[in-house]
Structure formats: C-alpha cells, structure tokens
Design an enzyme around this catalytic site. Structure first.
Site, mmCIF file in Angstrom:
data_model
loop_
_atom_site.group_PDB
_atom_site.id
_atom_site.type_symbol
_atom_site.label_atom_id
_atom_site.label_comp_id
_atom_site.label_asym_id
_atom_site.label_seq_id
_atom_site.Cartn_x
_atom_site.Cartn_y
_atom_site.Cartn_z
ATOM 1 N N SER A 142 0.466 -1.323 0.089
ATOM 2 C CA SER A 142 -0.013 -0.046 -0.204
ATOM 3 C C SER A 142 0.129 1.120 -0.217
ATOM 4 O O SER A 142 2.349 1.000 0.522
ATOM 5 C CB SER A 142 -0.962 0.506 1.094
ATOM 6 O OG SER A 142 -1.560 1.373 1.537
ATOM 7 N N TYR A 155 -1.487 -0.512 10.446
ATOM 8 C CA TYR A 155 -1.569 -1.096 9.024
ATOM 9 C C TYR A 155 -0.603 -0.685 8.717
ATOM 10 O O TYR A 155 0.195 -1.026 7.703
ATOM 11 C CB TYR A 155 -2.779 0.136 8.409
ATOM 12 C CG TYR A 155 -3.458 -0.324 7.263
ATOM 13 C CD1 TYR A 155 -4.070 -1.511 6.563
ATOM 14 C CD2 TYR A 155 -2.869 0.437 5.865
ATOM 15 C CE1 TYR A 155 -3.951 -1.910 5.430
ATOM 16 C CE2 TYR A 155 -3.132 0.261 4.485
ATOM 17 C CZ TYR A 155 -4.095 -1.151 4.560
ATOM 18 O OH TYR A 155 -4.061 -1.437 3.445
#
Length: 253
Positions: A142, A155
């Site tokens: 990501s 995350y």
C-alpha cells in the site's frame, strides 16, 4: 497461449476485492490456481465463476495469519500440480486505531495478517520456487508503507514491513526468484470503506480520497489485477526488489 499458461500460483485473500480480480484474470491467462480465503460462501462463488472457463483451481480455507494455513497452501500446490511458480500475498486487514488507543490484540492481529503471513508464505514457498528456473513473489502492499494516515498505525507499520521484506527476498534469492510489491492508493473495495470509518463522515472521506487523485476517481480491483499480471509475467523479467505505486497519482501532491 495465455501469459501465465500452466503457471502454478497461490493467491491469498482471494475471495473479494483485488484478490478476486487477480484470481479471475490469472485464470483467464491460463494459470493453475491455489486460492485462500476464510468465507466459504464467497469462496464457492469464486470457484464456480472461474470453473465456467477454467478448471484448474482449488481453494484452501483458513486464517492466513497462522503459519499452518500458509504451509497448507504450499503443500496443496505441490500435491495437486507438482510444482509452485508464484505466490501473491494479497490478504490484508486494517486494524484501525492510533498508537495509544489500539489494543495489543488488534495490533498483533494486523501484523499477523499483513506482515507475518508474507513471511510464513515465503518461508514455505521459497524452497520450491528455487527448484524452478524462476520464481516470483508479489506482495500487495500500500502507499501506506510510505505515508501516514489517521488511525492507521498498525496498518502503515505492517505495509512498510512488507516492502522491507520484499527487498530482502529479492536480494537473498535473485536471480532465480524475483520479488516485488504493489502499492495501491484508494481502490473501490470493502477495505476503503472500512478505512473511512476512522473519519466523521465515511462517504465524504471516500469521495475526498477519489478527488485527491490526479485521475479524480477510485481505482478498480481490475486496475490492480492488471499490474499484478504484468509483474508476475515474463514481461517484467528485469524488475525485482522494487515497489510500484498504483494510486492515480495521489502521492504526487
């Protein structure tokens, strides 16, 4: 002949979103697939969809955050197809919360699913990939690996860890194995709507993310699948140890 004809590929988190788009596209390109997910209803639906045009696919249900599930995925590929060519670590969770508020259990769970699963999968897969004349490892990371977001401490940390591990894999096992990471920006999957829950008005947060891209839209799962296809195919045979942003230009500003 498809670009992935007779290639044996594992995809984790394959029952929805980007993983599902990859599974469908890779099957159309001739790959033999071993897929992972936890939702049996979604898994059966995906198998039925793929088997309409391609029969070489199977599902291994289980928690990808556990080492044993990853071992079973690799073992299934070897038993069913006799080899393993590519692994795609796609499964991911958000684990929302800032450093002070997130529970230790949620922090650990996020790292287990996003980062430790990549370690487990490659630990079991690498010996088989090395037996071939080539092997490919792809992580769906990501832009959060490089950019902070509110309430995304676990995350962002896990995605940065994925990128570091991919570089390590490329350095240790090249030239036989290529290892790369995809870094998506905002993509229209259930995950972005979960991410938006960190904001007061989730719908506005998602629209703001789309507007912040230079393309003025969210990415589609199929956009990510097409990049994944390129990076695991021989068309990218000189690319390893790197990350490729696919974010509509959101990180330019």
């Amino acid at each position: 002949m498809g670009k992935l004809e007779n290639r044996v590929i594992i995809i984790t988190g394959a029952t929805s979103g980007m993983g599902k788009a990859m599974a469908v596209l890779f099957a159309k390109e001739g790959a033999h697939l071993v897929l992972n997910g936890r939702d049996q209803e979604k898994g059966e639906s995906l198998l039925n969809e793929i088997q309409k045009f391609h029969s070489e696919v199977c599902m291994v249900y289980g928690d990808i955050g556990e080492a044993e599930t990853n071992r079973q995925l690799v073992e299934t590929a070897i038993k069913k197809y006799g080899k393993l060519d590519t692994v795609v670590a796609n499964a991911g969770v958000l684990g929302l919360g800032d450093v002070a508020s997130i529970s230790i259990e949620k922090w650990q769970r996020t790292l287990d699913i996003n980062l430790n699963s990549l370690f487990y999968l490659t630990k079991y897969a690498v010996p088989h990939l090395l037996k071939n004349s080539f092997g490919v490892i792809l992580a769906n990371a990501s832009i959060a690996a490089f950019k902070a977001f509110p309430q995304h401490a676990a995350y962002c940390t896990s995605k940065a860890g994925q990128v570091a591990l991919i570089r390590q894999l490329a350095a240790e096992y090249g030239p036989t194995i290529r290892a790369n990471a995809i870094c998506p920006g905002p993509v229209d999957t259930p995950l972005i709507w979960d991410s938006a829950k960190a904001f007061e008005v989730p719908e506005k947060a998602v629209q703001n993310a789309a507007d912040a891209t230079l393309m003025k839209r969210l990415g589609e799962p199929e956009d990510i699948a097409e990049l994944a296809l390129f990076l695991i195919s021989e068309n990218s045979s000189f690319i390893t140890g790197t990350t490729v942003n696919i974010d509509g230009g959101i990180t330019v500003n």
